[in-house]
Design a protein around this motif. Sequence first.
Motif, mmCIF file in Angstrom:
data_model
loop_
_atom_site.group_PDB
_atom_site.id
_atom_site.type_symbol
_atom_site.label_atom_id
_atom_site.label_comp_id
_atom_site.label_asym_id
_atom_site.label_seq_id
_atom_site.Cartn_x
_atom_site.Cartn_y
_atom_site.Cartn_z
ATOM 1 N N MET A 122 0.840 -1.202 0.000
ATOM 2 C CA MET A 122 0.000 0.000 0.000
ATOM 3 C C MET A 122 0.877 1.255 0.000
ATOM 4 S SD MET A 122 -3.022 1.132 2.680
ATOM 5 C CE MET A 122 -1.929 1.422 4.081
ATOM 6 N N LYS A 123 0.520 2.222 -0.836
ATOM 7 C CA LYS A 123 1.224 3.496 -0.890
ATOM 8 C C LYS A 123 0.660 4.393 0.216
ATOM 9 C CE LYS A 123 1.912 2.988 -5.864
ATOM 10 N NZ LYS A 123 1.590 3.524 -7.216
ATOM 11 N N THR A 124 1.179 4.200 1.409
ATOM 12 C CA THR A 124 0.579 4.761 2.610
ATOM 13 C C THR A 124 0.419 6.271 2.571
ATOM 14 O OG1 THR A 124 1.611 2.933 3.836
ATOM 15 C CG2 THR A 124 0.685 4.730 5.133
ATOM 16 N N GLU A 125 1.469 6.987 2.199
ATOM 17 C CA GLU A 125 1.395 8.450 2.175
ATOM 18 C C GLU A 125 0.334 8.934 1.200
ATOM 19 O OE1 GLU A 125 5.125 10.379 1.609
ATOM 20 O OE2 GLU A 125 6.137 9.233 3.179
ATOM 21 N N LYS A 126 0.263 8.290 0.042
ATOM 22 C CA LYS A 126 -0.717 8.704 -0.965
ATOM 23 C C LYS A 126 -2.137 8.366 -0.528
ATOM 24 C CE LYS A 126 2.318 8.694 -5.004
ATOM 25 N NZ LYS A 126 2.551 8.196 -6.380
ATOM 26 N N VAL A 127 -2.293 7.251 0.181
ATOM 27 C CA VAL A 127 -3.610 6.894 0.710
ATOM 28 C C VAL A 127 -4.063 7.931 1.728
ATOM 29 C CG1 VAL A 127 -4.884 5.219 2.113
ATOM 30 C CG2 VAL A 127 -3.405 4.422 0.262
ATOM 31 N N ILE A 128 -3.143 8.354 2.585
ATOM 32 C CA ILE A 128 -3.464 9.388 3.571
ATOM 33 C C ILE A 128 -3.913 10.668 2.879
ATOM 34 C CG2 ILE A 128 -2.452 10.948 5.294
ATOM 35 C CD1 ILE A 128 -0.695 8.563 6.176
ATOM 36 N N ASP A 129 -3.148 11.113 1.896
ATOM 37 C CA ASP A 129 -3.496 12.330 1.161
ATOM 38 C C ASP A 129 -4.852 12.193 0.478
ATOM 39 O OD1 ASP A 129 -1.125 13.514 1.916
ATOM 40 O OD2 ASP A 129 -0.073 13.037 0.051
ATOM 41 N N TYR A 130 -5.122 11.023 -0.064
ATOM 42 C CA TYR A 130 -6.383 10.794 -0.773
ATOM 43 C C TYR A 130 -7.567 10.911 0.187
ATOM 44 C CZ TYR A 130 -9.769 8.749 -3.968
ATOM 45 O OH TYR A 130 -10.857 8.558 -4.780
ATOM 46 N N ILE A 131 -7.447 10.268 1.362
ATOM 47 C CA ILE A 131 -8.543 10.316 2.334
ATOM 48 C C ILE A 131 -8.739 11.731 2.858
ATOM 49 C CG2 ILE A 131 -9.348 9.502 4.586
ATOM 50 C CD1 ILE A 131 -7.850 6.874 4.054
ATOM 51 N N VAL A 132 -7.657 12.424 3.155
ATOM 52 C CA VAL A 132 -7.748 13.791 3.672
ATOM 53 C C VAL A 132 -8.445 14.695 2.655
ATOM 54 C CG1 VAL A 132 -6.411 15.827 4.328
ATOM 55 C CG2 VAL A 132 -5.781 13.578 5.222
ATOM 56 N N ASN A 133 -8.060 14.590 1.397
ATOM 57 C CA ASN A 133 -8.690 15.404 0.356
ATOM 58 C C ASN A 133 -10.158 15.033 0.183
ATOM 59 O OD1 ASN A 133 -6.363 16.883 -0.248
ATOM 60 N ND2 ASN A 133 -5.649 15.359 -1.719
ATOM 61 N N TRP A 134 -10.464 13.731 0.281
ATOM 62 C CA TRP A 134 -11.846 13.256 0.167
ATOM 63 C C TRP A 134 -12.699 13.843 1.301
ATOM 64 C CZ3 TRP A 134 -14.929 10.169 3.368
ATOM 65 C CH2 TRP A 134 -16.091 9.636 2.786
ATOM 66 N N LEU A 135 -12.177 13.817 2.507
ATOM 67 C CA LEU A 135 -12.882 14.376 3.657
ATOM 68 C C LEU A 135 -13.132 15.875 3.485
ATOM 69 C CD1 LEU A 135 -10.980 12.567 6.553
ATOM 70 C CD2 LEU A 135 -13.470 12.504 6.240
ATOM 71 N N LYS A 136 -12.097 16.576 3.089
ATOM 72 C CA LYS A 136 -12.209 18.033 2.945
ATOM 73 C C LYS A 136 -13.205 18.398 1.855
ATOM 74 C CE LYS A 136 -9.408 22.209 2.705
ATOM 75 N NZ LYS A 136 -8.022 22.761 2.669
ATOM 76 N N ASP A 137 -13.121 17.718 0.709
ATOM 77 C CA ASP A 137 -14.031 17.990 -0.398
ATOM 78 C C ASP A 137 -15.480 17.696 -0.011
ATOM 79 O OD1 ASP A 137 -11.911 18.745 -1.971
ATOM 80 O OD2 ASP A 137 -11.812 16.871 -3.107
ATOM 81 N N TYR A 138 -15.688 16.586 0.700
ATOM 82 C CA TYR A 138 -17.052 16.205 1.078
ATOM 83 C C TYR A 138 -17.660 17.252 2.015
ATOM 84 C CZ TYR A 138 -21.029 13.265 2.263
ATOM 85 O OH TYR A 138 -22.306 12.787 2.420
ATOM 86 N N ALA A 139 -16.896 17.641 3.016
ATOM 87 C CA ALA A 139 -17.399 18.623 3.984
ATOM 88 C C ALA A 139 -17.649 19.977 3.320
ATOM 89 C CB ALA A 139 -16.417 18.772 5.135
#
Length: 263
Positions: A1-18
């Motif tokens: 798993m590309k851990t750093e990229k997964v973190i960035d993806y989830i953070v951006n997903w959360l921010k965009d959704y909110a």
Amino acid sequence: MKTEKVIDYIVNWLKDYATNANMKGFVIGISGGIDSAVTSTLCAKTGLEVLCLEMPIHQAENQVSRALNHIEWLKSNYKNVSSEQVNLTPVFDSLVKAFPTVENEEDRFMALANTRARLRMTSLYYFAALEKYLVAGTGNKVEDFGVGFYTKYGDGGVDLSPIADLLKTEVYKIAAELGVNQDIQKAAPTDGLWGDNRTDEDQIGASYPELEWAMKMAENGKKATDFEGREKIVFETYTRLNRANQHKMQPIPVCTIPNELKK
């Protein structure tokens, strides 16, 4: 798993959704476990407001201390994080006294364990409504879509689920990358609904790596007859729980009335 990229993806997903939902941030219950620690940290990294609630109900002391330590770590690293401690023990005790007694105490214990989770959900939505926050869920993939190891309308009652596509072992990798406190990373997973130190493995009868293996085998079309010994026991445990908890994983059934009966 590309851990750093997964973190960035989830953070951006959360921010965009909110942002798209016109919400100010997130509220999340902090249990002292790995899932809530990771989820709250990911929410904090969005830069949006994050309210962490610690909601003890006859909680084991080590669970409370881990939760409070994590909240303090979050607040020291992210200025957008605030917290509240809401002691739900007297509320729970009052509710228990209001309920009638039952013959089967084991059934009562299970019902009351789930009641704890539902009281916490109610509290989360109280603060969410006050502050225009989204309730962030903490369920991982094995719990949410494998064995259904959560409380319906309790910890399963959320607005969005940022880590529900991550296996438990992947959650631990995310935690290590985020620098989550070692006491949380090393603690045995527990749902914290019993007021003691029983672990998830004690309740389920299998570890998360074992359940992840069984989940993969089931997805590949394997059956219990394909295994022997411990593997067979684990696979049967997984399939039994998966079957029993489909009511949590499937949409609420709706009784659709035929058109001819409505005319």
